[in-house]
Design an enzyme around this catalytic site. Structure first.
Site, PDB file in Angstrom:
ATOM      1  CE1 TYR A 142      -1.341  32.731  61.439  1.00  0.00           C
ATOM      2  CE2 TYR A 142      -0.353  34.893  61.185  1.00  0.00           C
ATOM      3  CZ  TYR A 142      -0.722  33.827  61.981  1.00  0.00           C
ATOM      4  OH  TYR A 142      -0.466  33.868  63.324  1.00  0.00           O
TER       5      TYR A 142
ATOM      6  CG  ASP B 197       3.288  31.549  54.977  1.00  0.00           C
ATOM      7  OD1 ASP B 197       3.835  30.505  55.370  1.00  0.00           O
ATOM      8  OD2 ASP B 197       2.713  32.359  55.740  1.00  0.00           O
TER       9      ASP B 197
ATOM     10  CE  LYS C  80       2.301  29.296  63.873  1.00  0.00           C
ATOM     11  NZ  LYS C  80       1.854  30.056  62.732  1.00  0.00           N
TER      12      LYS C  80
END
Ligand SMILES: *Cc1c(COP(=O)(O)O)cnc(C)c1O
Length: 401
Positions: free
Chosen positions: A117, A191, A216
């Site tokens: 990310y 993650d 999210k």
């Protein structure tokens, strides 16, 4: 909550304090500070004899309720004897930076995969080195290469991974990574934003710490930012990452925690629809002549399909396609109407984005190429709309190329 309850029950009921007023939904404790009845009450709180709160940076009941819910889900089938706990942060990056700061000191080393990310990549590549915390990358954390890298860097304290990875949807073997890292005394941080605890529980697979962007799927409705750190390591949660909420202060508001808790109640239900819609879309896209590649861990053609089937309960709802060129990707996007052109993911609405011009725009083209990110890639976060309506929308996009 008893451990006997299933995930869907835990999602609804865990961490829901019954308020003395009888409120059915846990109230929002929108307050900065907490009063004590008298000096004796302060004394017993200070000694840890009575539970409570003093100041909302340290702890707040609404935040604590959300933390209990996330801990119940990530710790659902955790075999260890220590309780799994969580701390909630103001964003996913707040949680990720707290986890990394809590596990490293000057002179330590972090090993991670190539495609990460974007902001996590910056934190590890550009910020941590300012504090003499170095890093190296191992493609997909390939076990043989990881073993070599761990041997070459005995000062490694953290192996950090994302699976499925953004935006290439590659899958990394959590159990194998944990085995290798632990043999070298390093901790594993996962993650788990893309999979959520409904599809994958890294602590049960041997990871030490789970981090989330609750922005999210966990919130699921695109209303707030948030993050979580989850672990069964009490010392790490107390004086490591947990203390960073006090000392760095990426504190979420009680209202944001409350919205996230409400969203989280339907996570198991939403994930079922996200995953079944993703299967319909992935199969449609894989068969379409204008789509060169369809990357979804649930497809038999996915390079790590077998591993995904083994470590995940379902395959998630993030699909990346390659349309062959920058122009084809943008024409496709401009032909869509139900799907929104937006970064972020995990919302009930379908979101599409173009990594080369959006999430990975600032990554130099050669680094994008090394991470397998092409100009023709489009990432789809499949929502919970009607699957056939989504197929019709994708057809319009493809007809626009
Ligand atoms: C969004 C995201 C983050 C960062 O979370 P924020 O809530 O935006 O700070 C970290 N990791 C992954 C995989 C993400 O998708």
């Amino acid at each position: 909550m008893s451990e006997k309850h299933q995930l869907a029950t835990q999602a609804v009921h865990a961490g829901e304090p019954h308020d003395p007023s009888g409120a059915h939904v846990a109230p929002i404790h929108q307050t900065s500070t907490f009063t004590f009845a008298d000096a004796a009450a302060v004394e017993s709180y200070g000694n840890g004899e009575t539970a409570g709160h003093m100041y909302s940076r340290g702890s707040n009941p609404t935040r604590q309720a959300l933390a209990a819910k996330i801990a119940a889900l990530e710790g659902f089938d955790y075999p260890g004897s220590e309780p799994v706990t969580a701390e909630i942060f103001g964003s996913g990056m707040g949680a990720i930076s707290a986890a990394l700061l809590g596990l490293t000191k000057s002179g330590d080393h972090v090993i991670t995969q190539r495609a990460l990310y974007g902001s996590t990549d910056h934190l590890i590549s550009d910020v941590l080195p300012n504090y003499q915390v170095t890093n190296t990358r191992v493609s997909l954390l390939d076990p043989d290469l990881l073993e070599q890298e761990l041997a070459a860097h005995p000062e490694t304290t953290v192996v950090y991974l994302e699976t499925p990875a953004n935006p290439t949807m590659t899958v990394i073997d959590i159990a194998r990574t944990a085995e290798l890292a632990h043999a070298h005394g390093a901790k594993v941080v996962v993650d788990n934003t893309f999979a959520t605890p409904i599809l994958q529980r890294p602590l049960t697979l041997g990871a030490d710490v789970v981090v989330h962007s609750t922005t999210k799927y966990i919130n699921g409705h695109g209303t707030v930012l948030g993050g979580a750190v989850v672990s069964a390591d009490a010392e790490f949660m107390d004086t490591g990452a947990g203390s960073m909420i006090r000392f760095v202060g990426a504190v979420p508001s009680p209202f944001d925690c409350w919205l996230t808790s409400i969203g989280l109640k339907t996570l198991p239900l939403r994930m079922k629809q996200h995953c079944s819609n993703a299967r319909v879309l992935a199969e449609f896209l894989e068969d379409h002549a204008k789509v060169q590649t369809t990357l979804w861990p649930g497809l038999a053609s996915h390079p790590q399909h077998a591993l995904a089937a083994q470590q995940m309960d379902d395959f998630g709802a993030m699909i990346t396609i390659d349309l062959g060129s920058y122009a084809a990707a943008t024409q496709f996007l401009d032909g869509l109407s139900i799907c929104s052109l937006a970064v972020s993911l995990g919302n009930v609405d379908t979101l599409v984005e173009h990594p080369a011009s959006m999430t990975h725009r600032v990554v130099p083209p050669e680094d994008r190429a090394a991470s397998g990110i092409t100009d023709g890639m489009v990432r789809i976060s499949v929502g919970i709309e009607d699957a056939q309506d989504l197929v019709t929308d994708l057809e319009s996009g493809l007809a626009n190329i």
